[in-house]
Each structure stands twice: as C-alpha cells, then as structure tokens.
Scaffold this motif. Structure first.
Motif, PDB file in Angstrom:
ATOM      1  N   PHE A 119       0.804  -1.210   0.000  1.00 16.50           N
ATOM      2  CA  PHE A 119       0.000   0.000   0.000  1.00 16.50           C
ATOM      3  C   PHE A 119       0.843   1.269   0.000  1.00 16.50           C
ATOM      4  CE2 PHE A 119      -2.511  -3.413   1.925  1.00 16.50           C
ATOM      5  CZ  PHE A 119      -3.535  -3.438   1.002  1.00 16.50           C
ATOM      6  N   SER A 120       2.125   1.133  -0.298  1.00 18.02           N
ATOM      7  CA  SER A 120       2.956   2.330  -0.394  1.00 18.02           C
ATOM      8  C   SER A 120       3.653   2.289  -1.748  1.00 18.02           C
ATOM      9  CB  SER A 120       3.982   2.339   0.735  1.00 18.02           C
ATOM     10  OG  SER A 120       4.797   1.199   0.647  1.00 18.02           O
ATOM     11  N   GLY A 121       4.340   3.376  -2.084  1.00 24.80           N
ATOM     12  CA  GLY A 121       5.056   3.419  -3.354  1.00 24.80           C
ATOM     13  C   GLY A 121       4.102   3.394  -4.523  1.00 24.80           C
ATOM     14  N   LYS A 122       4.628   2.989  -5.679  1.00 29.90           N
ATOM     15  CA  LYS A 122       3.816   3.059  -6.889  1.00 29.90           C
ATOM     16  C   LYS A 122       3.147   1.727  -7.200  1.00 29.90           C
ATOM     17  CE  LYS A 122       6.404   6.820  -8.965  1.00 29.90           C
ATOM     18  NZ  LYS A 122       7.862   6.914  -8.958  1.00 29.90           N
ATOM     19  N   GLY A 123       2.320   1.267  -6.297  1.00 28.69           N
ATOM     20  CA  GLY A 123       1.505   0.103  -6.612  1.00 28.69           C
ATOM     21  C   GLY A 123       2.069  -1.217  -6.131  1.00 28.69           C
ATOM     22  N   PHE A 124       1.227  -2.233  -6.219  1.00 27.32           N
ATOM     23  CA  PHE A 124       1.579  -3.590  -5.791  1.00 27.32           C
ATOM     24  C   PHE A 124       2.789  -4.095  -6.546  1.00 27.32           C
ATOM     25  CE2 PHE A 124      -3.198  -4.568  -5.046  1.00 27.32           C
ATOM     26  CZ  PHE A 124      -3.125  -3.962  -3.812  1.00 27.32           C
ATOM     27  N   PRO A 125       3.689  -4.803  -5.889  1.00 21.86           N
ATOM     28  CA  PRO A 125       4.778  -5.463  -6.618  1.00 21.86           C
ATOM     29  C   PRO A 125       4.202  -6.478  -7.612  1.00 21.86           C
ATOM     30  CG  PRO A 125       4.714  -6.176  -4.330  1.00 21.86           C
ATOM     31  CD  PRO A 125       3.758  -5.056  -4.450  1.00 21.86           C
ATOM     32  N   ASP A 126       4.782  -6.548  -8.801  1.00 23.83           N
ATOM     33  CA  ASP A 126       4.178  -7.367  -9.855  1.00 23.83           C
ATOM     34  C   ASP A 126       5.215  -8.224 -10.568  1.00 23.83           C
ATOM     35  OD1 ASP A 126       5.583  -5.374 -11.018  1.00 23.83           O
ATOM     36  OD2 ASP A 126       4.127  -4.915 -12.572  1.00 23.83           O
ATOM     37  N   THR A 127       6.195  -8.716  -9.833  1.00 27.03           N
ATOM     38  CA  THR A 127       7.312  -9.401 -10.485  1.00 27.03           C
ATOM     39  C   THR A 127       7.207 -10.914 -10.430  1.00 27.03           C
ATOM     40  OG1 THR A 127       8.487  -9.409  -8.403  1.00 27.03           O
ATOM     41  CG2 THR A 127       8.917  -7.575  -9.883  1.00 27.03           C
ATOM     42  N   TYR A 172      -0.184 -16.502 -16.686  1.00 24.61           N
ATOM     43  CA  TYR A 172      -0.966 -15.966 -17.784  1.00 24.61           C
ATOM     44  C   TYR A 172      -2.294 -15.425 -17.282  1.00 24.61           C
ATOM     45  CZ  TYR A 172       1.469 -16.841 -22.152  1.00 24.61           C
ATOM     46  OH  TYR A 172       2.327 -16.763 -23.210  1.00 24.61           O
ATOM     47  N   PHE A 173      -2.508 -14.162 -17.563  1.00 27.34           N
ATOM     48  CA  PHE A 173      -3.764 -13.511 -17.202  1.00 27.34           C
ATOM     49  C   PHE A 173      -4.862 -13.923 -18.173  1.00 27.34           C
ATOM     50  CE2 PHE A 173      -6.315  -9.781 -18.537  1.00 27.34           C
ATOM     51  CZ  PHE A 173      -7.117  -9.665 -17.425  1.00 27.34           C
ATOM     52  N   ASP A 174      -4.467 -14.129 -19.413  1.00 23.78           N
ATOM     53  CA  ASP A 174      -5.411 -14.474 -20.467  1.00 23.78           C
ATOM     54  C   ASP A 174      -4.808 -15.646 -21.241  1.00 23.78           C
ATOM     55  OD1 ASP A 174      -7.594 -14.382 -22.068  1.00 23.78           O
ATOM     56  OD2 ASP A 174      -7.073 -12.518 -23.102  1.00 23.78           O
ATOM     57  N   TYR A 175      -5.629 -16.338 -22.053  1.00 24.96           N
ATOM     58  CA  TYR A 175      -5.080 -17.503 -22.725  1.00 24.96           C
ATOM     59  C   TYR A 175      -5.751 -17.725 -24.072  1.00 24.96           C
ATOM     60  CZ  TYR A 175      -9.015 -19.014 -19.846  1.00 24.96           C
ATOM     61  OH  TYR A 175     -10.231 -19.091 -19.214  1.00 24.96           O
ATOM     62  N   LEU A 176      -5.098 -18.556 -24.875  1.00 28.72           N
ATOM     63  CA  LEU A 176      -5.643 -18.901 -26.185  1.00 28.72           C
ATOM     64  C   LEU A 176      -6.868 -19.803 -26.004  1.00 28.72           C
ATOM     65  CD1 LEU A 176      -2.210 -19.618 -27.904  1.00 28.72           C
ATOM     66  CD2 LEU A 176      -3.697 -17.647 -28.306  1.00 28.72           C
ATOM     67  N   CYS A 228       7.000 -11.206 -18.106  1.00 27.32           N
ATOM     68  CA  CYS A 228       7.719 -10.022 -18.560  1.00 27.32           C
ATOM     69  C   CYS A 228       6.942  -8.734 -18.347  1.00 27.32           C
ATOM     70  CB  CYS A 228       8.073 -10.178 -20.034  1.00 27.32           C
ATOM     71  SG  CYS A 228       6.637 -10.428 -21.092  1.00 27.32           S
ATOM     72  N   GLY A 229       5.821  -8.785 -17.613  1.00 26.35           N
ATOM     73  CA  GLY A 229       5.091  -7.548 -17.335  1.00 26.35           C
ATOM     74  C   GLY A 229       3.619  -7.656 -17.681  1.00 26.35           C
ATOM     75  N   THR A 230       2.951  -6.513 -17.690  1.00 23.82           N
ATOM     76  CA  THR A 230       1.491  -6.458 -17.783  1.00 23.82           C
ATOM     77  C   THR A 230       0.919  -7.360 -18.869  1.00 23.82           C
ATOM     78  OG1 THR A 230       1.750  -4.170 -17.185  1.00 23.82           O
ATOM     79  CG2 THR A 230      -0.451  -4.856 -17.881  1.00 23.82           C
ATOM     80  N   ASP A 231       1.433  -7.238 -20.077  1.00 17.12           N
ATOM     81  CA  ASP A 231       0.818  -7.957 -21.195  1.00 17.12           C
ATOM     82  C   ASP A 231       1.528  -9.258 -21.550  1.00 17.12           C
ATOM     83  OD1 ASP A 231      -1.549  -6.823 -21.872  1.00 17.12           O
ATOM     84  OD2 ASP A 231      -0.627  -5.177 -22.988  1.00 17.12           O
TER      85      ASP A 231
END
Lengths: 557, 196
Positions: free
Chosen positions: A138-146, A458-462, B170-173
């Motif tokens: 909740f600090s800095g520029k957003g949630f870590p996303d690595t 994967y957020f989305d998929y084929l 590798c990131g968002t997309d």
C-alpha cells in the motif's frame, strides 16, 4: 491416568514465563517455546487463509478468457502476492516454526530451546517481515508485480514497490536463519541423558537436517535481495548487460537458495508423516536409519541442483548435463522415504484417524509431485514443460499436497497435545476428503493445460485452454470449502471442550509421556528414553483400542 | 532425427514408468490400510527394517532414474544440434511482441513465416527484460535474455499455423505476447518475402 488426574495440573497456559508477566505481555514477552509456537500458529494460519483467498481470486479470474474480475495489472500483483505470502510466510516457516518450536525440545527431553530469547526475536522478525510485506503493498507506486522470483532486469526496471517487498523477504530470512541456528544448537546441546543420535525421533531429525539448509542457504538469498535493492537505487550494474553485468547471475543466486528452500519446505513435512504412520499402524517405522540418512542426503544433494530451473535460460550444455544428473540423484532419497512409509503399514494394526488420512493423502499427492518432477528433471522434456502450467501444478503437488497436507496432518495429530482438546472426527474427515478432491480437481486440469502448452503466469489464454481453466476453478472453490471447514472444526473444539487424553493415539515418543497440554517445564522428572524411539512392542494389547478422551477436566478441579 | 519425436519418446517413457510406480504405491498403501485395519488385525508385527529390501529399493530406483536421465539427455542433444543447411531467422523479443528478421532484410512482427520442409535456426535475444520463446508444437523453448545470443531450431515439416508464446513473465501484457508460426509452401513463402 487416575493417579495423575487427582493432582492439580498446571499447564503452560496457566504459568507465564518469565514469571510475573500478565495478560497479553505473558505472550508478547514470553520465552516459552510452546507459547511462541502458538503465536506462530495463529499468524501463519492467518497468512495461509489470506493467500488461499488470493489464490481463489486468481482461479476465478481464469475461469473465463479475458478480464473477468480484475485487470492484468491486478492479476500480476495478485499472483506475486500469492507466491510471496505462501512461500515466505506459510510454507517455509509453517512446520518448523509452529510444530518444531513446540515439539522439538519435548521430543529430545529438553525444557526449552537453547536460546529462548533469540527464539522470541525470531518471532518478532517474522511479524516485522510480514508487516513490511503488507506496507509494501500500500505504499510506493503500486503492488509489486514481479512474481515471487523477482527476476531481473524486470524487477529492477518495474516501477512498483519491489524494494520494500524484498526487504520484507530479507527480514523473514533472518527469522528463518535464527530459528535454524536455534534448532541445531538445541539438538546438539540439550538432548536428555540417554538420547544418542539414533534415539532422536524422526520429526526432530528432519528439522535438524532442515535447520542446516536454513542456516547455510538463506544468506545467499538475503545477499541477492540486497543486490536487487542496490541495483534499483544505485544502478550498480551487476545484473545489467549494458554495464557488463549478467541477468543469469541473478537467476543462479536466486535458485541457489530457492531450490534448497523447497527442501526446507518439504523435509519437516516428511518428518511429520514419519511420526504419524508408525503411531496409527502401531508398528515401528520401517528403516529408521534409512529415513534419517535420506533426510541428510536430501539436505545435501538438494543444495546442488538449483540450475535445473534454468535449462532454457541459455546456460551451457555442460551445466545442463550435470544439473540434470544431480536432479535425478536427489529423487532417490525421497523414493526411499515413500517406500519406508508404505512398508511401515505392512502387518501393522492400522487405525484410521484424520491425521493418518492426511498422511496417506500426503504420500499420494507428494508421489504425484515427485514423479512429475522426473519429467522436469530430464533435459529434453524439461524444455517442453518448463515455465508452463505443468510446473505450477507440479510444485503445488509437492508444496501444497506435500507440505500443506503435512501441516494439516500435524495440526490434527498434535492438536490434542497442544490444547488438550479433541476435535470432531466426522467433520475432520469430511474436510480432509473435500480438500483432497478439490486439490486433485484443481491441479490435474492445470497439469494437462501445461502439457497442452499453456505457459504460467498468464492472465489471459488462447481458446484451446478455456475448458481446463474453467474446470480448475471448481477445484479451487472445493479447496477453500475444505480448508474452511477444517479450520472451523479445529476452532470449534475450544467451544465443544472434548478433553483429550495425555496420549490419545498411543504414541511412543516423549511428547506423549507428558500431560496435555504440557506444563511449563515440559518434564517433571527425568524423561525416560527408549533405546529405539519407535518401540511399539510395549504398547501392544493392553493399550486402549480406541481414541482416548478424558472424562473430567482435572485442570480446573 | 526430428527432435520432436525423440522428446516425445522420452516423455512417454518417463511418464509410463512414473504411472506404474504411482499406481503401485497407491494400491499397496490402500490395500495395507484395508487388510491390516485394527478391527481385523489387532496385533502388529514388530518389523523394524529389512536391509535387503532397502538396498533393493535404493538401487532399482537409482537405475531407473539414471535411465530417465539418459533418455532425457539424448533427446535434448537433438534440440541443440542444428543441421548445417538450416535457414536462419533472427528473433528479437520486446515488451510485448516478437520481431523476426530474415536473411534478405525482411522484417515482420508477430508472424514467423517459413517454407515447408526446411530446418529453421532461430537466433534469439531480447532488447529489454527476459522473455521466453515457446513453440510447443515443435517442443522448443528458449529464453530471450538481453545481451545473450541463444538459439533453437525446428524442422518445418508440415504446412500449418502454430502458436508462439512468451513463457518468462515479462510484465502487464505477458499473456498477450503471442505470435504465429506459419509454415507455407515454397511459392507462398517467396511471395510473402516480396510483399513490401
């Protein structure tokens, strides 16, 4: 039983340590290993619930293609959180910090760990680390996303709050190291008279082997995380190819800890299963020494296989040859353990209980995890399944099906000892079955998706991956329902107040020779050590055939 | 030999042996639980080990493991041995797309077009973070690491369209960093090369 029942029993709940502390301070400043274990227990169960719910949100998101309940950025932050919390705040500390702290001293006939103050400090480091992790969200520029792997250069270039998150992991690493140091010293210096190395119960042995890995491997990740922070703030260029650095160096350093860490995670779970199977088979563990040596072999060989996470990264073919070979060798001691557990049941007198059912589920799920690991260890097939959903499924079979189920088993196994209370058996069985079926329903589709070539994270998929992802969602819901019921049932035991006997299962190790819950000083007299810790020949016929509970509460008499 | 075939053979070998082991362990475990339940079998035997059995179940799995390692390794060598006549395409990964550069100076994004029947060598690198070039139909996966030249190859033996995906987060997309491999006839390939 009756003779003891007459005497007023004072458990460690009624005796603060150090003496004189009152109320919440009797907990927050305690040096009693048992109180610290329970403080870990509540914190760790809370983290587990949070991470499970985050996992469910990922699963719901994936049930339909495209954005369902969140955006890609959120999804990426969520799987990072799920991984970081599960790994650093649940799977690594769960069994050593809770059950290790509570039972390691008791199993070797000691009063406490060797450094009780340091033990308290470990708990505070654990809580601070967790707190830092929350602040980093909740600090800095957003949630870590690595992702929990923090791969460079992405983790160095992303704008999100990576520095604080790795600081949190750094602090948690300190906690883990100090606990390891404490356990090693305790096992060396505090064993009661008559307890040689081959009289140590297998759970303690597994913690001892784990502790060495914690102590020796954790500094590597701590330094690596410091380097990531330096890279982010000072651009020192150690991992930056433009400045002559190498991103693969990071991967080596990361996995040099994080692969041994999977054995930090699973070895204590194996120790739990090694305790449960003999008790409910009422039969000595099969091949005690083989299990001890295989724990040590896993700890040593497991530290030398890290680069099998990097077969596709561009490392040399020679490294791939060597690391693939070593990876196969580390499979052997795990196989030996599985064979020993199953053989322990041969000609036993088996009593089904929730902890045993969980231990059997562990053996099955862990075997699936181990055997799918064989496909990952071979160089040619690794290339195909690496970084796909198959890997995710594989390590959930070992980490959740393995360590997670061992944690649940340990909870049901030692709950009566820790609280002096027995839980409702029927509800426990339903919860275990629900969780197990949900688990399989969740992770088998995922495994097939991986074999079909769906990459991980994967957020989305084929379109060809839609059915599997939809089905896996239902498994996710079942897991949550199962674990929810399991924890509710355990907590309800505080209200139902079914008192447990001192030795409800008919155990042979020292924790079953003392009252439930134990007194502040674990042993009143000098503990009596058997020449073989799993000698059930004396338990035999005269022992009660069913689970024992106490009729009255002597503690309040 | 086409590495797709050897890798699949290794895959089925390892999977088959694993399944046999898994079924064996599970069946024995369940059988013991039923046969030796306390109501039917109140007295347990005092067996603490059997060194012959323990040696056996250490040695046999070791041999099985070594055979799996060998099969896995030999299938891997196929992926690393590029036929000398292979056509070379330079692959560059960037957030979030794939670029393909052809020998004649032709460049395309998101679409790799190759003529049927040829071995294709891919030289892979990245301009920003680490990516992973994944072509499941041909069993190849090569990480694209900045400043590192890595390679992979495949035999374009069948006309068709195949998926290319990114496997290193590798990131968002990341999940949308896909491309298509189109294996086409020689004529079609030549026409495609000449288009702009």
């Amino acid at each position: 039983m009756d003779a003891i029942g007459m005497v007023k029993r004072q458990s460690f709940y009624e005796t603060p340590s150090p003496a004189g502390l009152k109320g919440i301070w009797a907990w927050l400043l305690t040096r009693d290993h048992k109180r610290l274990a329970l403080m870990y227990l509540w914190a760790i169960m809370l983290w587990l619930c949070i991470a499970l719910l985050i996992g469910l949100s990922l699963r719901i998101e994936l049930m339909w293609p495209g954005g369902t309940i969140m955006k890609a950025e959120t999804y990426n932050a969520m799987f990072t959180l799920h991984g970081v919390i599960m790994i650093f705040l649940f799977v690594i500390p769960a069994i050593p910090a809770v059950f290790g702290n509570f039972f390691l001293p008791i199993q070797i006939g000691a009063d406490d760990v060797f450094f009780p103050r340091l033990n308290l400090m470990s708990w505070y480091l654990f809580m601070f680390g967790g707190g830092f992790a929350i602040i980093s969200l909740f600090s800095g520029k957003g949630f870590p996303d690595t992702g929990w792997t923090f791969y460079v250069p992405f983790s160095v270039t992303t704008k999100t709050n990576v520095s604080l998150t790795v600081t949190a992991a750094f602090i948690l690493g300190m906690s883990s190291m100090l606990t390891g140091l404490n356990f090693i010293t305790t096992v060396h210096r505090m064993r009661t008279k008559g307890m040689g190395w081959m009289q140590i119960p297998l759970f303690t042995w597994s913690l001892y082997a784990t502790a060495w890995v914690q102590l020796l491997a954790t500094p590597v990740i701590s330094i690596t995380f410091v380097l990531v922070i330096l890279e982010r703030f000072l651009r020192i260029g150690l991992f930056d190819p433009a400045k002559g650095g190498d991103p693969l160096l990071y991967q080596h350093l990361f996995w040099m800890y994080s692969h041994p860490a999977v054995y930090i995670m699973v070895l204590p779970g194996m120790g739990v299963v090694s305790e449960i199977i003999p008790i409910f088979s009422r039969k000595s563990i099969f091949g005690y020494k083989a299990i001890v040596y295989s724990s040590l072999a896993i700890a040593i060989a497991g530290s030398l296989v890290w680069a099998h996470h990097m077969f596709t990264s561009g490392i040399s073919d020679v490294s791939i040859f060597v690391f693939s070979l070593l990876t196969y060798l580390v499979a052997i001691p795990s196989a030996v353990k599985v064979f020993s557990w199953v053989s322990t049941m041969y000609k036993g007198s088996i009593q089904m209980t929730p902890p045993l059912l969980l231990a059997l589920a562990f053996i099955y799920l862990f075997s699936v995890g181990g055997l799918t690991g064989l496909l990952l260890g071979a160089a040619g097939t690794n290339v195909y399944v690496h970084d796909t959903q198959f890997v995710v499924s594989h390590f959930h079979f070992t980490m959740f099906g393995g360590t997670g189920f061992a944690f649940f088993a340990a909870l049901h196994f030692w709950w009566p000892k820790m609280f002096g209370l027995m839980y409702n058996m029927k509800r426990a069985y339903i919860a275990v079955i629900l969780t197990t079926i949900g688990f399989i329903f969740h992770f088998i589709p995922m495994m097939i998706l991986g074999l079909m070539g769906m990459p991980r994270r994967y957020f989305d998929y084929l379109p060809q991956y839609a059915t599997g992802n939809f089905l896996a969602g239902f498994g996710g819901f079942m897991i949550i329902a199962g674990v929810g019921l399991m924890f509710t049932n355990l907590l309800l035991s505080f209200r139902e107040k079914n008192l447990a006997a001192d030795d409800p299962w008919g155990g042979t190790t020292l924790e079953w020779s003392i009252p439930s819950p134990p007194p502040l000083h674990n042993f009143v007299g000098v503990p009596e050590v058997k020449s073989f810790p799993y000698d059930f020949s004396m338990v035999g016929k005269d022992a009660a055939p069913t689970i024992q509970t106490r009729e009255t509460d002597e503690r309040t008499s | 030999m086409n590495p797709v075939k050897t890798i699949d053979q290794a895959f089925w070998y390892i999977l088959g042996v694993s399944l046999v082991l898994l079924v064996g362990i599970t069946v024995v475990m369940i059988a013991f639980t039923i046969i030796y339940r306390r109501s039917k079998h109140p007295d347990s035997a005092d067996i603490r080990g059997n060194w012959k059995l323990e040696v056996l179940w250490t040695v046999v799995p070791t041999l099985i493991a070594l055979s799996m390692f060998a099969v896995g390794w030999s299938s891997y060598t196929g992926l690393r041995t590029v036929p000398p006549e292979a056509m070379v395409v330079e692959v560059t990964a960037q957030q979030f797309s794939w670029l393909f550069d052809y020998p004649g100076g032709k460049e395309s994004e998101g679409e790799l077009v190759v003529p049927v029947g040829k071995p294709i060598r891919l030289n892979i690198t990245s301009v920003d973070v680490v990516h992973g070039f994944y072509l499941p139909a041909f069993r190849i996966k090569v990480d694209a690491v900045p400043n590192v030249k890595s390679y992979g190859w495949f035999l374009a033996d069948k006309i068709g369209v195949y998926d290319i995906m990114c496997t290193v987060y590798c990131g968002t997309d990341h999940s949308h960093m896909t491309a298509k491999l189109r294996i086409v006839s020689d004529d079609e390939y030549r026409q495609w090369l000449q288009k702009n």
